[in-house]
Design an enzyme around this catalytic site. Structure first.
Site, PDB file in Angstrom:
ATOM      1  N   ASP A 196      23.136  50.162 -43.131  1.00 43.55           N
ATOM      2  CA  ASP A 196      23.208  49.384 -41.886  1.00 43.55           C
ATOM      3  C   ASP A 196      24.201  48.229 -42.013  1.00 43.55           C
ATOM      4  O   ASP A 196      24.026  47.333 -42.830  1.00 43.55           O
ATOM      5  CB  ASP A 196      21.787  48.865 -41.622  1.00 43.55           C
ATOM      6  N   ASN A 236       9.560  44.883 -29.903  1.00 44.77           N
ATOM      7  CA  ASN A 236       9.227  44.129 -31.111  1.00 44.77           C
ATOM      8  C   ASN A 236       7.724  43.843 -31.149  1.00 44.77           C
ATOM      9  O   ASN A 236       7.254  42.743 -30.854  1.00 44.77           O
ATOM     10  CB  ASN A 236      10.035  42.839 -31.182  1.00 44.77           C
ATOM     11  N   HIS A 367      18.013  42.987 -39.025  1.00 42.79           N
ATOM     12  CA  HIS A 367      19.010  43.676 -39.853  1.00 42.79           C
ATOM     13  C   HIS A 367      19.312  42.895 -41.130  1.00 42.79           C
ATOM     14  O   HIS A 367      19.295  41.667 -41.140  1.00 42.79           O
ATOM     15  CB  HIS A 367      20.303  43.875 -39.053  1.00 42.79           C
TER      16      HIS A 367
END
Lengths: 556, 556
Positions: A196, A236, A367
């Site tokens: 990623d 989320n 991330h």
């Protein structure tokens, strides 16, 4: 006798590279193809009127007999959103974790595809066999629960694909990323790591999701006399859990608003990913039974999307919630690039109503930053590094991280969508390019809008349109009616009557000349009209509206 | 005998509040009006095709006999950009500092207004008398040189207007902000402080411009083998000076590219605001005479503007500069909100060409953060605080700073454009609202495009247009030709032939019914066509293109 030579593994991204969104990658070994993810992208600014963008899967259709199924890393739109469209073109089984499957099933229901699609829920630590591949699901952390990395075993070697991930040692729900398993697989030898790149430009570590919960507790403690409204990403679930935790601790009722938020919370609760204490959730219509300071609203709209609940509250057009001067509104999100102005507009509207708006320290990314990438590279120790998930700048930053850890430059591959990267433990190189592309979805239409149509929309958007119509006698080309002029999106016609009348005259004069000549085919007439109109309008206004000449003919 | 009562001062912002840009404020005392700044705004995303936005100055025209002139704080577009348009409506003298005047004069030349406009250059520390006002220019620091705060003296009291400012103790050129003068005026008693709210949400101090020079030196030192290309705001002459300083130190030639950059550098050099060592600047055509690592290009395009020099280099359409893998490109700027995606696109394009792109620590803001605001409030000690220059969220943050310093809540005014704030040392309140507004400039047209036209453009942009034309016999309403259908921006016509033909039939059927009836006035026919087309297209595509029916009639 020499051992028979093994085949090579082919990695073919069909989207997701050099862009945010539309993640879809084919892994091919001999007669087997597995597809990792099937996401959509949101339209760019110049894709006027387009609702969403999905990948062109011609390559999969051309190789339909080889394709074994979709393996999905997590339930975000950029990884699952194209499934309903692509499944209509090539029906394949779907393999993924429980919550991810729950979210996909909601989509399939809407598109009437639930019955026709084979599905199998996989647990972290489990593997599935798909043709010559074995795929192992590895627990990771991300801004949605049940995210997975994949170990993709092929006879040519193992590829580890991180999916979207971060390293959260103290996640809100479930386990931390399974670093031991990454290490174990790495120890046995990994051909390639696809990781990623979203945050690869950022130094350090991404904070734990739990830090946001601490901030929430502080905000709840300091705002015991105001209503709280918290906007975040519907998907989320951990964030929602933490709001519910703080609400429970500070004895507030929780109201959920916004269709996608309601849907995800109900799916997550049903599947056991959200723990809601009894008597905490109330319906929006019950709000009148409680004082404002005893409630917290969780809402969509954290990106300033014009139709989302928070934006409607801010604009005073929400049917059930009116912003009050003693509301406290928390943006538990960062603006996604491109949404900054919309978010700012909503913040301004809320502030102007006297509400307090909080948007600092109330979000963490899902991330990995550079130090987390280094950790994963160091555990997996791949021969090849293939940065994925990001624009070119992000892929390049990830590549720099890989090189800084000693992976030789020639073993780091920044590839493009459509590239066929062929690899085994001896070599890796791009050997071919397959057809890929973006298919535009506009209303019910999939792929019926393309560059020409978009260029026309841009032209129309820029300066509007002027239509010139006239009726001719069929045989003689004698002018029976017109030229009449109709315009839209050009100028206020009432205040520009003279301009329009003069333009009509300019066209009329050019037309007279043209019709009196000998060469009077329609194309020439249309060209004459267009040129005369364009010239006149440009001279007078320095604008270039689209000019459409229409000729009708009549037998008299 | 009682002393005659003094009049009150009226402060009337005609733009610039609750928005970024279009700063213009009238100060009125009895028969005197002075106007501070006259800026433009850039169009919002939904203002399709609009080039720029200027303030509606009806109030000034209605009070033309009172208005004494424009006092300009500095040379940025949001403070001077509307001058050429407004001067055509109400010609007034302009008072400002030397560099600011130089930049304004370039604009006036372009618009052929130089001769007709009275101008007077004022130095910092000087005052000018305008009717019942005296205006003193006070030195400040900002991201353009020669920026001024204003002390506006009226019989009702003194207003200090900071203009756009920061506190830079170590500026690159000229003096630091004249804090002593702020203190001195404050000591004597100030009625109101109008201060820059742009960065009022940010804690701490804005860094000195000089810190960027240090970063440049480091970058130059570390990149002695690559060509350097630095993008920044054309108007930031100090930034350009620092690039030139580093270039000189590291023996590089400097090339300037981009029209606005060339213009400003030439104006600034002529007026002595830029110090260019001999033999440092070279023409772009001389680049071939030097090795790449001996050059630095200073260019426009730091905001990703599609027509600017850097964007053209990135897209490979620049006529004289081709990006090479060993170029180092520095963005000496932050993206202005709304430009994030364009900037990112350019970074991606440059990275994909193999160039290194640097965008961290290479810029500082020109606006004061919270600690600087506190300093100015504490030096000036105004009775009233009137935050200016910002969206509502910024004005509110500035208001919070004022309140935190002990200015009573009722003495802090967040006002809107058009509000008439009447004040003296006894009281202050909004007593009236005058007409204000945004005038859209599109090509040569000023104000001939408004909401209806923009709505049409948005409609056209969203789903395109379908035009239905037919010719009727004048007396009988007999259909002589059509209905014919022409569309633009709707679908690929070739791939949607059946859809369009079916739509034509649907309209044709509805039309037959309508024309056979007794009530066949044109409005009814048009409505019938529009409804039939809308219904059919919505059912088939879930889109709503604009439908324009056009009827011609012919005497047979």
């Amino acid at each position: 006798m020499k051992k028979e030579k093994k085949g090579k593994l082919r990695i073919i991204p069909l989207g997701g590279l050099e862009q945010i969104g539309m993640n879809i990658t084919a892994f091919e070994y001999e007669d087997s193809i597995v597809v990792v993810d099937c996401g959509l992208a949101f339209p760019e600014d110049d894709m006027l009127g387009i609702d969403l963008v999905i990948p062109d899967v011609t390559y999969l259709k051309d190789n339909a007999s080889k394709v074994k199924g979709f393996v999905i890393t997590h339930g975000h739109e950029d990884h699952i959103g194209a499934l309903p469209y692509v499944l209509k073109e090539i029906n394949l089984p779907i393999y993924t974790t429980k919550l991810t499957m729950g979210i996909i099933e909601n989509k399939l229901k809407e598109h009437n595809l639930l019955r026709s699609t084979k599905r199998k829920v996989v647990q972290h630590g489990q593997s599935i066999n798909l043709g010559k591949f074995r795929i192992e699901f590895i627990k990771t952390n991300h801004s949605i629960q049940d995210a997975s990395a994949l170990a993709i075993y092929s006879p040519a070697g193992v590829v580890v694909h991180t999916g979207d991930f971060k390293v959260d040692y103290t996640p809100v729900f479930g386990d931390a990323i399974d670093l031991q398993r990454f290490a174990e697989i790495g120890k046995k030898g990994v051909l390639a790591l696809m990781s990623d790149s979203t945050n690869a430009e950022r130094k350090g570590f991404t904070q734990s999701e739990r830090t946001v919960g601490i901030t929430f507790d502080h905000i709840f403690a300091e705002h015991q006399n105001t209503r709280l409204i918290i906007a975040t990403f519907a998907s989320n679930v951990d964030r929602v859990q933490q709001i519910i935790n703080s609400a429970y601790k500070y004895k507030r009722k929780v109201v959920v608003e916004g269709r996608s938020m309601v849907n995800i919370i109900s799916t997550a609760s049903e599947l056991g990913y959200l723990n809601v204490p009894e008597n905490t959730l109330i319906e929006i219509d019950e709000m009148k039974n409680y004082p404002p300071e005893k409630m917290v609203l969780i809402t969509t709209g954290s990106q300033g999307e014009s139709m989302a609940a928070l934006s409607r509250m801010a604009a005073d057009v929400h049917r059930k919630v009116t912003i009050q001067p003693n509301d406290t509104i928390i943006f538990s999100s960062n603006p996604i690039p491109g949404n900054e102005k919309s978010v700012s507009r909503v913040i301004n509207e809320l502030s102007a109503k006297g509400a307090e708006v909080i948007f600092q320290d109330t979000h963490v990314s899902g991330h990995a930053c550079q130090e987390e990438l280094k950790l994963i590279y160091s555990l997996v120790k791949p021969k090849y590094a293939i940065p994925v998930h990001g624009e070119y700048r992000h892929l390049k930053a990830n590549a720099e991280v890989a090189k800084s850890l000693g992976i030789p430059k020639q073993n780091v591959f920044i590839i493009q969508s459509g590239d066929v990267l062929e690899l085994d433990d001896e070599s890796a190189r791009v050997v071919d390019k397959v057809h890929t592309g973006a298919v535009l979805v506009d209303g019910l239409g999939v792929g019926d809008v393309g560059n020409i149509v978009l260029r026309d929309r841009q032209h129309l958007a820029e300066d509007g349109i002027i239509i010139v119509v006239l009726t001719l006698e069929r045989r003689t080309n004698r002018l029976l009616a017109g030229p009449d002029i109709v315009s839209r999106g050009f100028v206020y016609v009432r205040e520009s009557e003279q301009l329009m009348e003069d333009a009509r005259k300019a066209v009329s004069d050019a037309l007279d000349k043209c019709l009196s000549g000998r060469h009077t085919d329609w194309n020439k007439i249309k060209l004459t009209i267009r040129d005369a109109m364009n010239d006149y309008i440009w001279k007078k206004t320095k604008r270039r509206p689209m000019v459409i000449p229409i000729i009708m003919d009549v037998d008299v």
